[in-house]
Design an enzyme around this catalytic site. Structure first.
Site, PDB file in Angstrom:
ATOM      1  N   GLU A 165     -90.788  -9.173 -17.818  1.00 21.72           N
ATOM      2  CA  GLU A 165     -91.204 -10.453 -18.388  1.00 21.72           C
ATOM      3  C   GLU A 165     -90.220 -10.975 -19.430  1.00 21.72           C
ATOM      4  O   GLU A 165     -89.975 -12.185 -19.515  1.00 21.72           O
ATOM      5  CB  GLU A 165     -92.608 -10.337 -18.995  1.00 21.72           C
ATOM      6  CG  GLU A 165     -93.742 -10.305 -17.979  1.00 21.72           C
ATOM      7  CD  GLU A 165     -93.924  -8.950 -17.320  1.00 21.72           C
ATOM      8  OE1 GLU A 165     -93.249  -7.991 -17.743  1.00 21.72           O
ATOM      9  OE2 GLU A 165     -94.745  -8.847 -16.377  1.00 21.72           O
ATOM     10  N   HIS A 219    -106.465  -8.584 -18.421  1.00 25.48           N
ATOM     11  CA  HIS A 219    -106.302  -9.613 -17.392  1.00 25.48           C
ATOM     12  C   HIS A 219    -107.219 -10.796 -17.685  1.00 25.48           C
ATOM     13  O   HIS A 219    -107.639 -11.492 -16.778  1.00 25.48           O
ATOM     14  CB  HIS A 219    -106.634  -9.048 -15.999  1.00 25.48           C
ATOM     15  CG  HIS A 219    -105.657  -8.041 -15.480  1.00 25.48           C
ATOM     16  ND1 HIS A 219    -105.604  -6.757 -15.945  1.00 25.48           N
ATOM     17  CD2 HIS A 219    -104.685  -8.120 -14.537  1.00 25.48           C
ATOM     18  CE1 HIS A 219    -104.660  -6.080 -15.305  1.00 25.48           C
ATOM     19  NE2 HIS A 219    -104.079  -6.886 -14.452  1.00 25.48           N
TER      20      HIS A 219
HETATM   21  C1  LIG Z   1     -95.713  -5.629 -17.653  1.00 27.53           C
HETATM   22  C2  LIG Z   1     -96.504  -5.887 -16.423  1.00 27.53           C
HETATM   23  N1  LIG Z   1     -96.175  -6.916 -15.615  1.00 27.53           N
HETATM   24  C3  LIG Z   1     -96.866  -7.173 -14.495  1.00 27.53           C
HETATM   25  C4  LIG Z   1     -97.927  -6.405 -14.143  1.00 27.53           C
HETATM   26  C5  LIG Z   1     -98.743  -6.718 -12.873  1.00 27.53           C
HETATM   27  N2  LIG Z   1     -98.640  -5.622 -11.911  1.00 27.53           N
HETATM   28  C6  LIG Z   1     -99.564  -4.643 -11.820  1.00 27.53           C
HETATM   29  S1  LIG Z   1     -99.135  -3.451 -10.724  1.00 27.53           S
HETATM   30  C7  LIG Z   1     -97.712  -4.282 -10.303  1.00 27.53           C
HETATM   31  C8  LIG Z   1     -96.778  -3.699  -9.308  1.00 27.53           C
HETATM   32  C9  LIG Z   1     -96.348  -2.328  -9.746  1.00 27.53           C
HETATM   33  O1  LIG Z   1     -95.395  -1.830  -8.869  1.00 27.53           O
HETATM   34  P1  LIG Z   1     -94.869  -0.348  -9.001  1.00 27.53           P
HETATM   35  O2  LIG Z   1     -94.490  -0.077 -10.409  1.00 27.53           O
HETATM   36  O3  LIG Z   1     -93.842  -0.143  -7.967  1.00 27.53           O
HETATM   37  O4  LIG Z   1     -96.154   0.534  -8.718  1.00 27.53           O
HETATM   38  P2  LIG Z   1     -96.986   0.585  -7.372  1.00 27.53           P
HETATM   39  O5  LIG Z   1     -98.064  -0.451  -7.476  1.00 27.53           O
HETATM   40  O6  LIG Z   1     -96.058   0.336  -6.241  1.00 27.53           O
HETATM   41  O7  LIG Z   1     -97.559   1.969  -7.341  1.00 27.53           O
HETATM   42  C10 LIG Z   1     -97.584  -5.447 -11.036  1.00 27.53           C
HETATM   43  C11 LIG Z   1     -96.481  -6.399 -10.920  1.00 27.53           C
HETATM   44  C12 LIG Z   1     -98.275  -5.362 -15.031  1.00 27.53           C
HETATM   45  N3  LIG Z   1     -99.325  -4.572 -14.792  1.00 27.53           N
HETATM   46  N4  LIG Z   1     -97.548  -5.123 -16.133  1.00 27.53           N
END
Ligand SMILES: Cc1ncc(C[n+]2csc(CCOP(=O)(O)OP(=O)(O)O)c2C)c(N)n1
Ligand SMILES: Cc1ncc(C[n+]2csc(CCOP(=O)(O)OP(=O)(O)O)c2C)c(N)n1
Ligand SMILES: [Mg+2]
Ligand SMILES: [Mg+2]
Lengths: 314, 321, 314, 321
Positions: B58, B125
């Protein structure tokens, strides 16, 4: 380099004489590395986001001397009009960014300037560059910015001036890798390291990185090994730097060495160099004198506007 | 056919991309996926170069948009949830917010923030963040409560030269519908009398406008006519309309969904008393969410934020019933 | 693994039946990697900060099943009392952290728990562990936390579950290095990579990392290569995952493979496994049933206190 | 001999380290160097294991302190400048601030923030940040204006189980002196009548207390007796003392050094009118800094924040002169 060293020692005197309010941050000992970047960039198209020790790079990239003295001395006619000071100056419209204090913040901004050009189809031949210190690599902003630039494979050069300290904090309390260049692979970008007390080596390495970026080889990290030959700011005597470090190869003065190099290559003689020094002294003197005669900002005339939209009342 | 609040946001972005070469969108999962709330659905297909998926960064997302904005583009950054703008806080307030003042070069950047509570969304959220961005100089903060405002404000955000914090309310995304978007929007900086009345004024914004109208509807059954003022943007804040309303009603309830300390309701009340003290027939009141993180459980959540019931109750108190 | 798979498929059904409000996030396909961590840690002293796909690791580390169902179903008797939901649960006093949503935030917190133990002289033999996804490595929080842990040379294990996607975003839009394990050197920490669809390989690699940390070899990054075999949440069908990836080796189910491995090693027979499944089903059934009979939080009785200090009025 | 405000902060930390094994300090350059403002000078020498230099990682600094705090320690984090806490914003408000509510486990963490303006410090080394942290639930926000309060509050911060945002004002560091620290401090949550009066009340906190006293001194030459109330902490905020003062004077000026939108002055005015409307003989006023970034140049800076002159002017208006 001579010019920036001369300017900076003048700024230091002015500070110590109480003529400059706030802080004065110098790049003594870092001129070769910084100037190499400024020289390697094209003033008519490239982007440069300098950090606190980049007076030499600023000058080499074409920042007029007067902008430094105006900003330090708080002239209302300077690029920051007294609204911001010292090294927080720039002319973003001329692709010279005005840093905020928060370390690492410029990396993503330079990336965005390049993304804009890509979208507009104007990226060809353009390079964006910024500098950070060893300490700034610990910021999340540096990491997110580097990673973003790598994902977009932008023509970007990031100079890491590893001057052994972040303020008083030694490398051992800042990171645990052997060299910060070890981070390059983790970002999927090119990385090189250079003895930044060696002007010729800097010129060669930094130019190569800039040209690689320009050719489309993606972001380039260049780590310069050196020592800050001044305090963190002019309020600081840097007494935390151990003598052993000071007297090591890292503590060599890139300017003295650079002059030797220039002389031994026959690019200039002692006399010419003396002349450069004199010219620098008089240019600096003139820039200081002009800034000192310029008006200070007037709180009653300032428009106090943080918004360009007219609908917003000040 | 009807248009929802999220449709309006989608439509505005589509038109912006079509009308202006300098607009691009940047955010997590906004490309082929169309975004967590589908606000960018299909847009990457039509504009592959101008709808870009970002890493989960972000801070860098906003930094990148700042760089693009000072290079002649008009980026719109989508945060997946407003709550994650806490990571971009520094770039927003210290970089985007100060740039024009410091350098004279404006930063025409829009940050879209899906704000506010929905049942089960929990502490991270559901947040309202307008207090943070309203406090810092240099940012415009829009808080649309209607489908048409969402549309027009988003289009206007992009043509404004200053950074805009665009607080869209997730609860309204699919719940709020209108037959068609008003062709003409009210200008930025002007509040709206959503519901005219004469016994008390509720000043509010975003999703709470609709809760206030519900409360007003209830009280109208008992003969009370409550005026509801929708601020539309909380910076700029249209005090004139508010004061004019208070002049008519003599009573003020400032209502918001944010945490209770500081913020819009405090700003509204303190401005009204500074300029319209003599107009007040009763002490002005505030109603906000509770001073705890936003609870996950729908039953707790429904008590955490103001509801038609609690608004009605506050209004009864204000009317001295 | 069987237990967590069984639990998660039940949670998915409950969600689809409208019995769970909010989101449901599963770790299907990631159980081997996650469980390996949970098994390798000592429940009486180690620290575990799970992320969204760590049901298997939670169970292996001793989280009672009922805490999952209580939290998902909003029981007032659960560890979060309905104040937070789904995967945001934990019992910090038992060294099981309750994640916030902001990705990367747990890395520095685990580091702090270890620093506290070091200061108190209680660090000996303790390991702190956390998981992140490939996407979370792009956060500044991850970077700052990793770097801090490296500087302090803490006994910490960070599992990076590289499941090819962050929500819908593929690796190519997330980072530019070949493997995230390339970041280890840049932090000055150990790094290993493992086929995370292979239970035995996971157990071996993760245990080795945990033991290395315990021996005092500093932070360990373990990158697991795998594929999420479910949507990002149960609202998402994951249709953005290309068939080619699904049908590649990455798409193999670690649970099926793990069972084969267990059987072929003679550790269990088909019948035993069937029995495990039945036991799991009834345990899950019991945990769901219990949570469903428990009271919901009552807003009129909740103390609505964000402060432990009594001087602060609610 | 006299004790300065920074001496008090130093002394409190020294005593805390000596008295409690569970206290440790973490921050940039706080070790051998003693910190940018020398608040930790010599402490690492005496407590090498409990005074730790951190990398330039504000987010992780606070995250690490949270982890330590929930493991039985009492960390004090020094931000080099309050303005850099923008990088730690997420860990502070979303992690530290929510932890007790979510898990029942408190986070006894103190974050020291060198706040406020001094000449020549510019937009990024001068900010007041209490509005941000006051708005979010779960944080206590202390804003000491006196040497003794700085001392006692810091000591108290560490014994409190909740996260404390300790806003110390840089202008007061060396300028503010006292003969000796009061052996007894006022309790947290109680405001102080710094200067009694009867014609108007100025409610303020931190460095502005002293500017208010100056303005009051000026007006006293003309026979006006201005009461100055020092809030001491802005969360909790002691409304009782404020209301009692307004009951005596009938007039209120809420004064702060922060940006003008939202914040302490808005909170104070809107609480006072909610509970003490009938006590007011005139519309309550606010005086804040201007709505721009904080300018570097001392001449601009001096006009950006409230000064004895502008406070006097506001008071004259309030007194209807
Ligand atoms: C700082 C932040 N930005 C955006 C999000 C929204 N978000 C939740 S899970 C996710 C994807 C996470 O991907 P990854 O780290 O690869 O984990 P996975 O879900 O694939 O296990 C996002 C963008 C968040 N939780 N925290
Ligand atoms: C995010 C952030 N934290 C803290 C500071 C305060 N600060 C200014 S310069 C500095 C040291 C920087 O060290 P380094 O990056 O190595 O650069 P150098 O000064 O050595 O050139 C610090 C801590 C800052 N500017 N930004
Ligand atoms: Mg350095
Ligand atoms: Mg992933």
């Amino acid at each position: 380099m001579i010019l920036s060293r001369t300017l900076e020692s003048k700024l230091s005197s002015l500070y110590k004489a109480g003529k400059i309010v706030g802080g004065v941050y110098l790049g003594t000992g870092q001129e070769a590395f910084s100037a190499s970047l400024g020289c390697s960039l094209k003033q008519d198209r490239d982007i440069f986001a300098p950090l606190i020790r980049d007076q030499a790079g600023r000058t080499a990239f074409g920042e007029p001397l007067i902008e430094a003295t105006q900003t330090y001395l708080g002239s209302a006619l300077g690029p920051m009009k007294g609204r911001d000071g010292n090294i927080h100056r720039g002319r973003p419209a001329e692709r010279r960014l005005a840093m905020i204090s928060h370390l690492g913040a410029s990396v993503s901004v330079v990336a965005g300037m390049l993304v804009a050009r890509r979208i507009k189809g104007e990226l060809d031949g353009v390079v964006g560059a910024t500098s950070v210190g060893d300490g700034a690599t610990s910021t999340g902003a540096f990491h997110e910015g580097m990673n973003l630039a790598a994902v977009e494979r932008l023509p970007m050069v990031v100079l890491v001036a590893d001057n052994q300290f972040a303020y008083s904090t030694p490398r051992s309390r800042q990171f645990a890798c052997k060299s910060l260049v070890d981070r390059a692979k983790g970002y999927g970008v090119a990385g090189t390291e250079v003895d930044a007390t060696d002007l010729l080596a800097c010129l060669e390495t930094v130019l190569a990185a800039v040209e690689a970026a320009r050719r489309g080889e993606g972001p380039q990290i260049v780590v310069g090994k050196l020592l800050r030959l001044c305090g963190h700011g002019e309020h600081d005597d840097g007494s935390y730097v151990p003598d052993k470090v000071r007297s090591s190869d890292l503590g060599r003065d890139c300017l003295e060495r650079g002059i030797e190099q220039v002389v031994s290559l026959g690019l200039a003689g002692a006399q010419e160099i003396e002349q450069w020094r004199e010219e620098a002294a008089s240019e600096v003197q003139a820039a200081v004198a002009q800034a000192q005669t310029e008006p200070r900002p007037d709180p009653y005339r300032d428009n106090w506007r943080a918004y360009s939209w007219e609908g917003m009342e000040p | 056919m009807s248009v929802t609040y999220i449709d309006a946001i989608h439509q505005a972005q589509l038109e912006l991309l079509r009308e202006r070469d300098d607009v691009f969108l940047y955010g997590q999962d906004i490309g082929a996926f169309g975004g967590a709330f589908k606000a960018t659905k299909g847009l990457q297909e039509e504009f592959p170069e101008r709808v870009l998926d970002s890493p989960i960064s972000e801070d860098a997302m906003v930094g990148m948009a700042i760089g693009a904005a000072i290079s002649g583009m008009r980026p719109i950054v989508e945060m997946q949830f407003a709550d994650f703008s806490s990571i971009a806080f520094n770039q927003i307030v210290n970089h985007a917010g100060t740039h024009f003042y410091r350098t004279g070069v404006p930063v025409p950047l829009t940050v879209r923030l899906p704000c506010g509570g929905t049942p089960g969304s929990g502490p991270f959220h559901s947040q309202m963040v307008e207090t943070l961005y309203g406090h810092y100089p240099g940012l415009l903060v829009m808080t649309p409560a209607t489908v048409s405002d969402a549309y027009h404000f988003l289009k206007e955000s992009v043509s404004l030269d200053d950074p805009v914090i665009f607080c869209e309310h997730k609860f309204l995304y699919r719940w709020l519908k209108t037959a068609a978007i008003d062709p003409e929007g009210l200008p930025l900086g002007v509040a709206r009398i959503t519901r005219p009345g004469k016994h008390a004024t509720v000043v509010t914004y975003s999703a709470m406008v609709h809760e206030a109208v519900r409360a007003a509807d209830r009280l109208s059954e008992e003969g009370w006519e409550i005026e509801v003022v929708d601020l539309r943007s909380i910076k700029p804040l249209d005090l004139d309309t508010v004061i004019a309303s208070v002049a008519r009603t003599g009573r003020l309830l400032a209502l918001g969904e944010a945490f209770p300390w500081g913020g819009v309701t405090a700003e509204v009340v303190s401005r009204v008393v500074a300029e319209g003290f003599h107009l007040l027939d009763a002490p002005p009141m505030r109603l906000n969410a509770k001073d705890t993180p936003i609870p996950y459980h729908p039953d707790l959540w429904a008590s955490h934020r103001p509801t038609p019931e609690s608004i009605t109750q506050s209004l009864r108190q204000l009317l001295n019933l």
